[in-house]
Write a protein that holds these residues in place. Sequence first.
Motif, PDB file in Angstrom:
ATOM      1  N   LEU A  55      27.413  11.240  56.775  1.00 25.05           N
ATOM      2  CA  LEU A  55      27.290  12.170  55.657  1.00 25.05           C
ATOM      3  C   LEU A  55      25.981  11.883  54.953  1.00 25.05           C
ATOM      4  O   LEU A  55      25.619  10.717  54.743  1.00 25.05           O
ATOM      5  CB  LEU A  55      28.450  12.000  54.669  1.00 25.05           C
ATOM      6  CG  LEU A  55      29.864  12.218  55.208  1.00 25.05           C
ATOM      7  CD1 LEU A  55      30.884  12.039  54.077  1.00 25.05           C
ATOM      8  CD2 LEU A  55      30.009  13.592  55.844  1.00 25.05           C
ATOM      9  N   ALA A  56      25.253  12.931  54.609  1.00 23.63           N
ATOM     10  CA  ALA A  56      23.962  12.777  53.949  1.00 23.63           C
ATOM     11  C   ALA A  56      23.973  13.486  52.606  1.00 23.63           C
ATOM     12  O   ALA A  56      24.618  14.523  52.441  1.00 23.63           O
ATOM     13  CB  ALA A  56      22.843  13.336  54.828  1.00 23.63           C
ATOM     14  N   GLY A  57      23.259  12.925  51.655  1.00 22.45           N
ATOM     15  CA  GLY A  57      23.054  13.562  50.365  1.00 22.45           C
ATOM     16  C   GLY A  57      21.655  14.131  50.298  1.00 22.45           C
ATOM     17  O   GLY A  57      20.676  13.411  50.528  1.00 22.45           O
ATOM     18  N   VAL A  58      21.551  15.422  50.029  1.00 29.08           N
ATOM     19  CA  VAL A  58      20.242  16.078  50.001  1.00 29.08           C
ATOM     20  C   VAL A  58      20.074  16.861  48.709  1.00 29.08           C
ATOM     21  O   VAL A  58      21.048  17.292  48.080  1.00 29.08           O
ATOM     22  CB  VAL A  58      20.060  17.026  51.210  1.00 29.08           C
ATOM     23  CG1 VAL A  58      20.095  16.246  52.508  1.00 29.08           C
ATOM     24  CG2 VAL A  58      21.136  18.112  51.220  1.00 29.08           C
ATOM     25  N   ASN A  59      18.823  17.020  48.326  1.00 28.58           N
ATOM     26  CA  ASN A  59      18.452  17.888  47.209  1.00 28.58           C
ATOM     27  C   ASN A  59      17.436  18.871  47.762  1.00 28.58           C
ATOM     28  O   ASN A  59      16.293  18.516  47.996  1.00 28.58           O
ATOM     29  CB  ASN A  59      17.858  17.068  46.063  1.00 28.58           C
ATOM     30  CG  ASN A  59      17.540  17.922  44.849  1.00 28.58           C
ATOM     31  OD1 ASN A  59      17.595  19.148  44.908  1.00 28.58           O
ATOM     32  ND2 ASN A  59      17.204  17.285  43.746  1.00 28.58           N
ATOM     33  N   GLY A  60      17.894  20.087  48.018  1.00 28.33           N
ATOM     34  CA  GLY A  60      17.044  21.024  48.740  1.00 28.33           C
ATOM     35  C   GLY A  60      16.892  20.550  50.168  1.00 28.33           C
ATOM     36  O   GLY A  60      17.873  20.371  50.881  1.00 28.33           O
TER      37      GLY A  60
END
Length: 277
Positions: free
Chosen positions: A157-162
């Motif tokens: 699972l990855a956390g992205v902003n844009g």
Amino acid sequence: MTEEECADWYRQRGTHVICHRDRYWKETVRGFYQPLHWLARLSAQQANSPTPLSWGFQTTLSEVDATAANASMPIHWLPNLENYDLHSLTSNRRNHLRKCYKRVNIVHLDKPTLLQQQGYEVFMSALKRTAYRQIPSKKDYLKGLADYSTPERRLILAGVNGEQLLGYITGYAVNSIAYIDEVVIATEALSTDIGTGLLFEFAQVCRRSGLIRELVNGLHSREDENLCVFKEGMGFQVKHIPAKVQINPIVEQFIQWRYPHKYYRLVGCQLRRRSPS
């Protein structure tokens, strides 16, 4: 994965794996062995050195044979996984989770493309902050991602902003037990509380699977008070699993003197003097 599939997976990753009395052991450091399935909970008959060339081993024991334990394995363990939700968190962590959802989009990665493009910089940032291991070269990091292309064996699972990668969490499951493997967060992303979101969503995937009954978030790092407080706030408890440990006496004395916290993770609550048998 089944335990046998997990053994094949570890071998493909270059780990030395031994099959002994129908259970699979990995060489964690040269000459020291543990079951590759941490919480396999071996029988007393299975709980002995998988090779005469080892200087030590550690394994958890089944409940039936818990009386044969001479030590314990201290883990961060999530109780009642099937009912894990927002109310399982402390109020402070619930606020952090809401903050994370406003600033971070958490996604499932079924291929390593994003990590190949941005993962090394995030990994390097995390290691410079935590110093828990030596920073690998970018070539070695990218080589390690080859294993990430098998989503049926590893959850990412990855956390992205844009389009910007802020951090990621990886883990795997053997039979009904899931293990969190890595949590990698860029230092500049800590203010988003991404760690709370990644851990919560990983547990939710395990819960929704209908197959996972236990979730383990590493060994108890008693020397890292902040990490322990964080995990406790996320609903993880410190649990001591009955274990059998055998270590060469000279090596044991050195580890106990030089690395007391590592020694604690080897023996946990030492129940009685360990015999060489």
